[in-house]
Design a protein around this motif. Structure first.
Motif: not given
Ligand code: NDP
Length: 287
Positions: A26-47
């Motif tokens: 995932l290094k340098g990959k360009r990723v959109i995460v929707t629903g990322a203000s809370t919950g599982i989406g937020e945790q995906m953003a941190y990973h």
């Protein structure tokens, strides 16, 4: 005897030949995460931040997104930005993808995770609510996929669709939500077939999740669902791994999702009975 044995040998060979996940994927990959203000989406953003990705997060609440972006930058994201707005509006869904093009210059992974607010109770007959939820939980996923496809084709990228056991099996008390999750399976599983026929090098990973300990799920269902919830941090990581490995489906947790689905196809009434047994309906009445 020989046929099951050969099946087991083939399954073993298949699993041992599978690529292993490495965070560098995932290094340098360009990723959109929707629903990322809370919950599982937020945790995906941190990973993704720890893995060094370029991250674009979206949801409605700007203040929360700002905090998620700050935290992503602290954790090591290559870049982190947000776009706020509601997925009820298809123009906004398309706008988020356009922003990825403008800000990141392309896209490697589209993680579709957001859900609109619904109720946890008997179906109340409100057709308007079903329509609204289909817009947020299903149509915006379609709109974002359509807008992102040219960029994903160019990068040989991935679409990750976060679904639920409620999108594979009939669950009580989440009728409108379940309808939107079943719709995702129909759309994306059919699209995957067309990609295969047309040799489109974009993977589609459908994530089938059980009960996860996010604030919203705990608030809605913890008193009624007789199951212990799984941790959102681990769940988020399993979703990212599945997307990076271009898996067809992710089951989390495996035992509480995959095994019931094996029962479903030959004993559907029995599975329905087991599902109903998992609810404390008495507590539902107090909601
Ligand atoms: P949360 O309720 O914690 O998060 C939902 C996210 O969607 C938030 O960021 C919210 O932010 C955003 N959102 C809500 N309404 C809109 C809208 N109209 N437009 C844009 N964004 C919106 O959900 P979970 O983390 O629990 O769930 C994440 C995914 O996992 C979902 O797809 C869910 O179906 C799936 N899942 C979860 C399970 C669980 O037990 N938690 C079980 C099975 C599947 P904001 O309010 O700021 O817009």
């Amino acid at each position: 005897i020989l046929i099951p044995f050969l099946g087991l040998v083939l399954a073993f060979c298949f699993y041992s030949a599978r690529e292993n996940f490495k965070p560098e994927m995932l290094k340098g990959k360009r990723v959109i995460v929707t629903g990322a203000s809370t919950g599982i989406g937020e945790q995906m953003a941190y990973h993704l931040a720890r893995m060094g990705s370029h991250i674009l997060v979206t949801a409605r609440t700007e203040a929360k997104l700002q905090k998620v972006v700050e935290q992503c930058l602290k954790l090591g994201a290559a870049s982190a930005q947000y776009v706020s707005g509601s997925m009820e509006d298809m123009a906004f869904a398309e706008h988020v993808v356009k922003e990825a093009e403008n800000l990141l210059g392309g896209l490697d992974m589209l993680i579709l995770n957001h859900i609109g607010k619904s109720y946890f109770s008997y179906f109340d007959g409100d057709v308007g609510h079903v329509q609204k939820l289909l817009q947020i939980n299903f149509l915006s996923y379609v709109a974002m996929t359509v807008s992102a496809l040219p960029m994903l084709k160019e990068s040989g990228g991935s679409i990750v669709v976060v679904s639920s056991m409620a999108g594979k099996v009939g669950f009580p008390f989440t009728v409108p939500y379940s309808a939107t999750k079943f719709a995702l399976d129909g759309f994306f599983s059919s699209l995957r077939q067309e990609f295969s026929i047309q040799s489109v090098n974009v993977s589609i990973t459908l994530c089938v999740l059980g009960f996860i300990n996010t604030e919203s799920a705990m608030k809605a269902a913890a008193d009624v669902v007789l199951m212990s919830p799984a941790p959102k941090e681990e769940c988020a990581l399993e979703i990212i791994k599945g997307g990076a490995l271009r898996q067809r489906e992710v089951y989390y947790k495996y035992a509480s999702t995959k095994i019931p689905l094996l029962i479903r196809d030959w004993a559907a009434d029995f599975l329905d009975y087991l599902v109903r047994k998992r609810y404390n309906v008495e507590n539902l009445k107090k909601n």
